[in-house]
Design a protein around this motif. Sequence first.
Motif, PDB file in Angstrom:
ATOM      1  N   GLU A  98       0.829  -1.208   0.000  1.00 35.11           N
ATOM      2  CA  GLU A  98       0.000   0.000   0.000  1.00 35.11           C
ATOM      3  C   GLU A  98       0.865   1.259   0.000  1.00 35.11           C
ATOM      4  OE1 GLU A  98      -3.838   1.991   2.290  1.00 35.11           O
ATOM      5  OE2 GLU A  98      -2.903   0.183   3.111  1.00 35.11           O
ATOM      6  N   ALA A  99       1.933   1.242   0.791  1.00 33.86           N
ATOM      7  CA  ALA A  99       2.823   2.397   0.838  1.00 33.86           C
ATOM      8  C   ALA A  99       3.482   2.634  -0.515  1.00 33.86           C
ATOM      9  CB  ALA A  99       3.885   2.185   1.913  1.00 33.86           C
ATOM     10  N   MET A 100       3.872   1.564  -1.190  1.00 36.05           N
ATOM     11  CA  MET A 100       4.470   1.680  -2.520  1.00 36.05           C
ATOM     12  C   MET A 100       3.466   2.235  -3.528  1.00 36.05           C
ATOM     13  SD  MET A 100       6.596  -1.910  -2.570  1.00 36.05           S
ATOM     14  CE  MET A 100       7.142  -1.806  -4.285  1.00 36.05           C
ATOM     15  N   PHE A 101       2.235   1.749  -3.445  1.00 28.24           N
ATOM     16  CA  PHE A 101       1.178   2.213  -4.346  1.00 28.24           C
ATOM     17  C   PHE A 101       0.988   3.725  -4.201  1.00 28.24           C
ATOM     18  CE2 PHE A 101      -3.128   2.826  -5.879  1.00 28.24           C
ATOM     19  CZ  PHE A 101      -3.292   1.871  -6.884  1.00 28.24           C
ATOM     20  N   MET A 102       0.860   4.176  -2.954  1.00 33.60           N
ATOM     21  CA  MET A 102       0.631   5.602  -2.706  1.00 33.60           C
ATOM     22  C   MET A 102       1.861   6.435  -3.064  1.00 33.60           C
ATOM     23  SD  MET A 102      -2.434   5.452  -1.899  1.00 33.60           S
ATOM     24  CE  MET A 102      -3.592   4.213  -1.298  1.00 33.60           C
ATOM     25  N   ALA A 103       3.055   5.879  -2.812  1.00 26.75           N
ATOM     26  CA  ALA A 103       4.276   6.609  -3.150  1.00 26.75           C
ATOM     27  C   ALA A 103       4.403   6.775  -4.655  1.00 26.75           C
ATOM     28  CB  ALA A 103       5.492   5.875  -2.591  1.00 26.75           C
ATOM     29  N   HIS A 104       4.051   5.741  -5.398  1.00 19.00           N
ATOM     30  CA  HIS A 104       4.118   5.808  -6.861  1.00 19.00           C
ATOM     31  C   HIS A 104       3.133   6.852  -7.385  1.00 19.00           C
ATOM     32  CE1 HIS A 104       4.538   3.320 -10.818  1.00 19.00           C
ATOM     33  NE2 HIS A 104       4.349   4.599 -11.069  1.00 19.00           N
ATOM     34  N   ILE A 105       1.918   6.816  -6.869  1.00 15.56           N
ATOM     35  CA  ILE A 105       0.921   7.800  -7.293  1.00 15.56           C
ATOM     36  C   ILE A 105       1.393   9.214  -6.958  1.00 15.56           C
ATOM     37  CG2 ILE A 105      -1.408   8.679  -6.837  1.00 15.56           C
ATOM     38  CD1 ILE A 105      -1.375   6.230  -8.639  1.00 15.56           C
ATOM     39  N   GLY A 106       1.983   9.377  -5.789  1.00 15.58           N
ATOM     40  CA  GLY A 106       2.489  10.691  -5.410  1.00 15.58           C
ATOM     41  C   GLY A 106       3.586  11.175  -6.336  1.00 15.58           C
ATOM     42  N   PHE A 107       4.476  10.262  -6.724  1.00 16.59           N
ATOM     43  CA  PHE A 107       5.563  10.610  -7.638  1.00 16.59           C
ATOM     44  C   PHE A 107       5.005  11.084  -8.985  1.00 16.59           C
ATOM     45  CE2 PHE A 107       8.635   9.453 -10.958  1.00 16.59           C
ATOM     46  CZ  PHE A 107       9.799  10.045 -10.478  1.00 16.59           C
TER      47      PHE A 107
ATOM     48  N   MET B 285      -5.910  11.296  -9.377  1.00 18.18           N
ATOM     49  CA  MET B 285      -5.249  10.036  -9.036  1.00 18.18           C
ATOM     50  C   MET B 285      -4.970   9.940  -7.540  1.00 18.18           C
ATOM     51  SD  MET B 285      -1.441  10.459 -10.766  1.00 18.18           S
ATOM     52  CE  MET B 285      -1.991  11.281 -12.260  1.00 18.18           C
ATOM     53  N   ARG B 286      -4.636  11.066  -6.922  1.00 18.79           N
ATOM     54  CA  ARG B 286      -4.416  11.052  -5.466  1.00 18.79           C
ATOM     55  C   ARG B 286      -5.725  10.751  -4.729  1.00 18.79           C
ATOM     56  NH1 ARG B 286       0.433  13.160  -3.433  1.00 18.79           N
ATOM     57  NH2 ARG B 286       1.597  14.613  -4.743  1.00 18.79           N
ATOM     58  N   ARG B 287      -6.824  11.349  -5.196  1.00 18.86           N
ATOM     59  CA  ARG B 287      -8.113  11.147  -4.531  1.00 18.86           C
ATOM     60  C   ARG B 287      -8.599   9.714  -4.684  1.00 18.86           C
ATOM     61  NH1 ARG B 287      -9.212  15.993  -7.358  1.00 18.86           N
ATOM     62  NH2 ARG B 287     -10.578  14.859  -8.804  1.00 18.86           N
ATOM     63  N   ALA B 288      -8.392   9.152  -5.862  1.00 15.53           N
ATOM     64  CA  ALA B 288      -8.927   7.818  -6.150  1.00 15.53           C
ATOM     65  C   ALA B 288      -8.060   6.684  -5.635  1.00 15.53           C
ATOM     66  CB  ALA B 288      -9.122   7.669  -7.663  1.00 15.53           C
ATOM     67  N   ALA B 289      -6.778   6.933  -5.418  1.00 16.87           N
ATOM     68  CA  ALA B 289      -5.829   5.863  -5.091  1.00 16.87           C
ATOM     69  C   ALA B 289      -6.223   5.013  -3.871  1.00 16.87           C
ATOM     70  CB  ALA B 289      -4.429   6.446  -4.910  1.00 16.87           C
ATOM     71  N   PRO B 290      -6.634   5.595  -2.745  1.00 14.00           N
ATOM     72  CA  PRO B 290      -6.967   4.750  -1.586  1.00 14.00           C
ATOM     73  C   PRO B 290      -8.087   3.752  -1.856  1.00 14.00           C
ATOM     74  CG  PRO B 290      -6.646   7.025  -0.898  1.00 14.00           C
ATOM     75  CD  PRO B 290      -6.688   7.033  -2.395  1.00 14.00           C
ATOM     76  N   GLY B 291      -9.131   4.206  -2.516  1.00 16.14           N
ATOM     77  CA  GLY B 291     -10.250   3.317  -2.815  1.00 16.14           C
ATOM     78  C   GLY B 291      -9.863   2.225  -3.799  1.00 16.14           C
ATOM     79  N   ILE B 292      -9.048   2.565  -4.770  1.00 11.65           N
ATOM     80  CA  ILE B 292      -8.618   1.580  -5.753  1.00 11.65           C
ATOM     81  C   ILE B 292      -7.700   0.548  -5.117  1.00 11.65           C
ATOM     82  CG2 ILE B 292      -7.190   1.288  -7.820  1.00 11.65           C
ATOM     83  CD1 ILE B 292      -8.422   3.893  -8.847  1.00 11.65           C
ATOM     84  N   PHE B 293      -6.797   0.998  -4.252  1.00 12.13           N
ATOM     85  CA  PHE B 293      -5.928   0.015  -3.597  1.00 12.13           C
ATOM     86  C   PHE B 293      -6.743  -0.900  -2.682  1.00 12.13           C
ATOM     87  CE2 PHE B 293      -3.205  -1.819  -0.413  1.00 12.13           C
ATOM     88  CZ  PHE B 293      -2.173  -2.323  -1.209  1.00 12.13           C
ATOM     89  N   ALA B 294      -7.796  -0.383  -2.063  1.00 14.59           N
ATOM     90  CA  ALA B 294      -8.622  -1.211  -1.183  1.00 14.59           C
ATOM     91  C   ALA B 294      -9.225  -2.391  -1.951  1.00 14.59           C
ATOM     92  CB  ALA B 294      -9.726  -0.362  -0.550  1.00 14.59           C
TER      93      ALA B 294
END
Length: 202
Positions: free
Chosen positions: A90-99, A183-192
């Motif tokens: 999850e941390a990698m997913f969010m870090a990638h989206i942030g990048f 992409m930042r807004r949607a990322a948490p729901g998509i990773f879930a």
Amino acid sequence: MAIHPKHLPAEERREHTVETVIELAAEQNPGDITTAAIAKRMNLTQGALFRHFPSKDAIWEAVMGWVAERLLARIDKAAAQAASPLAALEAMFMAHIGFVAEHPGVPRMLFGELQRAGDSPAKRMAQTLIGRYGERLSNLIELGKVQGELAADLDAGAAATLFIGTIQGLVMQSLLAGDVAHMRRAAPGIFAIYRRGIGRAQ
């Protein structure tokens, strides 16, 4: 006081060139970026630019190297700070989206290189980046299986491919919509949703 691009040391000039290309790629089709446009944005002559890069392909290769180094460092740091394999994913997913949100020109260049006919050093570097990223994910997923956090019969290679593909799909939709913040807004729901798919059955 800021140093003028004309007076930067060679290594800083090269990095400034790479960052300029990524900025331009966020504004236009990367395939249409010319060395003249790069030099103009940097307030340099093309001759000055070519003193640091022998060709346009060399600039693109440097860009892919910059992306690979920084993206992998970002996701490695995120994973290292997580308490478990699933938390690391999850941390990698969010870090990638942030990048990507910080550098929207990066995926446009990456997609462009991978779609180019023929071979090039930059395309090979892009392919290597995807391969190295996939290996990190597969290893982490296997660890999650061993620790009982992920489904024991999970195909690690397929799960890694889906992880990367999920990010690519989200990024592509956000770019098409012209809304990078999406992409930042949607990322948490998509990773879930991804997490439920790979998690151990309760």
